[in-house]
Design a protein around this motif. Structure first.
Motif, PDB file in Angstrom:
ATOM      1  N   LYS A 120       0.862  -1.183   0.000  1.00 47.96           N
ATOM      2  CA  LYS A 120       0.000   0.000   0.000  1.00 47.96           C
ATOM      3  C   LYS A 120       0.897   1.231   0.000  1.00 47.96           C
ATOM      4  N   VAL A 121       0.603   2.168  -0.909  1.00 43.25           N
ATOM      5  CA  VAL A 121       1.421   3.377  -1.064  1.00 43.25           C
ATOM      6  C   VAL A 121       0.547   4.611  -0.834  1.00 43.25           C
ATOM      7  N   VAL A 131      -0.936  -2.455 -10.707  1.00 44.24           N
ATOM      8  CA  VAL A 131      -1.789  -1.603  -9.872  1.00 44.24           C
ATOM      9  C   VAL A 131      -3.026  -2.411  -9.499  1.00 44.24           C
ATOM     10  N   LEU A 132      -3.272  -2.547  -8.204  1.00 40.93           N
ATOM     11  CA  LEU A 132      -4.426  -3.321  -7.748  1.00 40.93           C
ATOM     12  C   LEU A 132      -5.580  -2.405  -7.344  1.00 40.93           C
ATOM     13  N   GLU A 133      -5.234  -1.285  -6.717  1.00 40.18           N
ATOM     14  CA  GLU A 133      -6.237  -0.303  -6.305  1.00 40.18           C
ATOM     15  C   GLU A 133      -5.650   1.094  -6.465  1.00 40.18           C
ATOM     16  N   GLU A 184      -3.472   8.884  -5.714  1.00 39.76           N
ATOM     17  CA  GLU A 184      -4.236   8.685  -4.493  1.00 39.76           C
ATOM     18  C   GLU A 184      -3.701   7.422  -3.832  1.00 39.76           C
ATOM     19  N   GLU A 185      -4.120   7.149  -2.610  1.00 35.93           N
ATOM     20  CA  GLU A 185      -3.629   5.938  -1.946  1.00 35.93           C
ATOM     21  C   GLU A 185      -3.855   4.741  -2.859  1.00 35.93           C
ATOM     22  N   SER A 186      -2.803   3.983  -3.107  1.00 34.38           N
ATOM     23  CA  SER A 186      -2.870   2.894  -4.076  1.00 34.38           C
ATOM     24  C   SER A 186      -2.290   1.613  -3.498  1.00 34.38           C
ATOM     25  N   VAL A 187      -2.701   0.500  -4.096  1.00 32.43           N
ATOM     26  CA  VAL A 187      -2.205  -0.814  -3.691  1.00 32.43           C
ATOM     27  C   VAL A 187      -1.588  -1.491  -4.903  1.00 32.43           C
ATOM     28  N   PHE A 188      -0.395  -2.064  -4.717  1.00 36.06           N
ATOM     29  CA  PHE A 188       0.326  -2.724  -5.796  1.00 36.06           C
ATOM     30  C   PHE A 188       0.496  -4.208  -5.499  1.00 36.06           C
ATOM     31  N   PHE A 189       0.301  -5.015  -6.529  1.00 35.13           N
ATOM     32  CA  PHE A 189       0.570  -6.452  -6.477  1.00 35.13           C
ATOM     33  C   PHE A 189       1.878  -6.673  -7.211  1.00 35.13           C
ATOM     34  N   SER A 190       2.829  -7.361  -6.599  1.00 34.45           N
ATOM     35  CA  SER A 190       4.119  -7.574  -7.268  1.00 34.45           C
ATOM     36  C   SER A 190       4.618  -8.999  -7.072  1.00 34.45           C
ATOM     37  N   MET A 191       5.405  -9.422  -8.047  1.00 35.24           N
ATOM     38  CA  MET A 191       5.964 -10.768  -8.043  1.00 35.24           C
ATOM     39  C   MET A 191       7.339 -10.709  -8.688  1.00 35.24           C
TER      40      MET A 191
END
Length: 227
Positions: free
Chosen positions: A36-37, A56-58, A104-111
């Motif tokens: 979460k960023v 980008v997830l959210e 804006e506040e964002s959520v990242f999925f990473s692998m």
């Protein structure tokens, strides 16, 4: 929390055609992270190596580039489901060409690159989806170059508005960017943006509220884009 993540991934282009349960099974033994960023935080700097697959997830994320003359150019506004620079994931020169910032506040999925390679190697659907994502990059870049260098300011804004209403299935475009940030999207001055919006409103093509633009005459805007 985990179920929500898989449900979110189910709606992305990378995992298109897979159910949340199927995605969960695919990722069961493949490490990944969720980050979460906060808003207005740089997630990746320009020229920073991209060492993993990041999606980008959210939230909303901007991709900005600074020209040699120091002018900021908004390359794209990334929505949920977008992979950051997918063509750079497996490139030898994997330095980011843009700065990635959470609008804006964002959520990242990473692998990690190695685990993502295992994922696309073992799942034919995910592999096909990833190749499809890559195939659309050239079209996006060519269209972006054409709009920046050959289109008028009015054409750029009309095309942007039409593209946004198609994506949200509404005639109302909610702006998550300031006027200055929006001007950077088109590589123009803020004054040119405001003047053109005023002209489009005066011609009864749009109606401008502070954080919203309502499209009144879609065929009229389409005519502008077609020249």
């Amino acid at each position: 929390m985990e179920k929500t993540i898989f449900s979110q991934l189910e709606t992305t282009a990378l995992f298109a055609g897979l159910t949340a349960n199927a995605i969960e099974r695919q990722l069961e033994k493949l490490p990944y992270s969720i980050r979460k960023v906060p808003a207005k935080t740089v997630f990746l700097s320009a020229n920073e190596p991209l060492r993993e697959m990041v999606m980008v997830l959210e939230g909303r994320v901007s991709a900005k580039m600074t020209t040699p003359k120091g002018k900021c150019l908004m390359v794209d506004l990334l929505k949920p489901g977008t992979i950051l620079a997918p063509a750079f994931v497996f490139s030898d020169d994997n330095r980011m060409p843009v700065e990635v910032e959470a609008v804006e506040e964002s959520v990242f999925f990473s692998m990690s690159k190695s685990h993502f390679s295992m994922l696309i190697g073992r799942n034919e659907q995910v592999r096909a989806n990833f190749l499809d994502i890559l195939s659309h990059i050239n079209f996006f870049l060519m269209n972006k170059i054409r709009m920046l260098h050959t289109a008028s300011v009015k054409e750029k804004i009309a095309a942007f508005l039409l593209r946004r209403v198609r994506s949200v299935h509404s005639r109302s475009v909610v702006l998550h960017l300031s006027r200055k940030q929006l001007a950077d999207v088109f590589a123009i001055q803020k004054s040119s943006l405001i003047r053109t919006l005023n002209e489009l409103e005066r011609d009864n093509l749009i109606f401008v509220r502070e954080k919203e633009i309502v499209l009144i005459d879609v065929p009229g805007l389409q005519k502008i884009v077609k020249g």
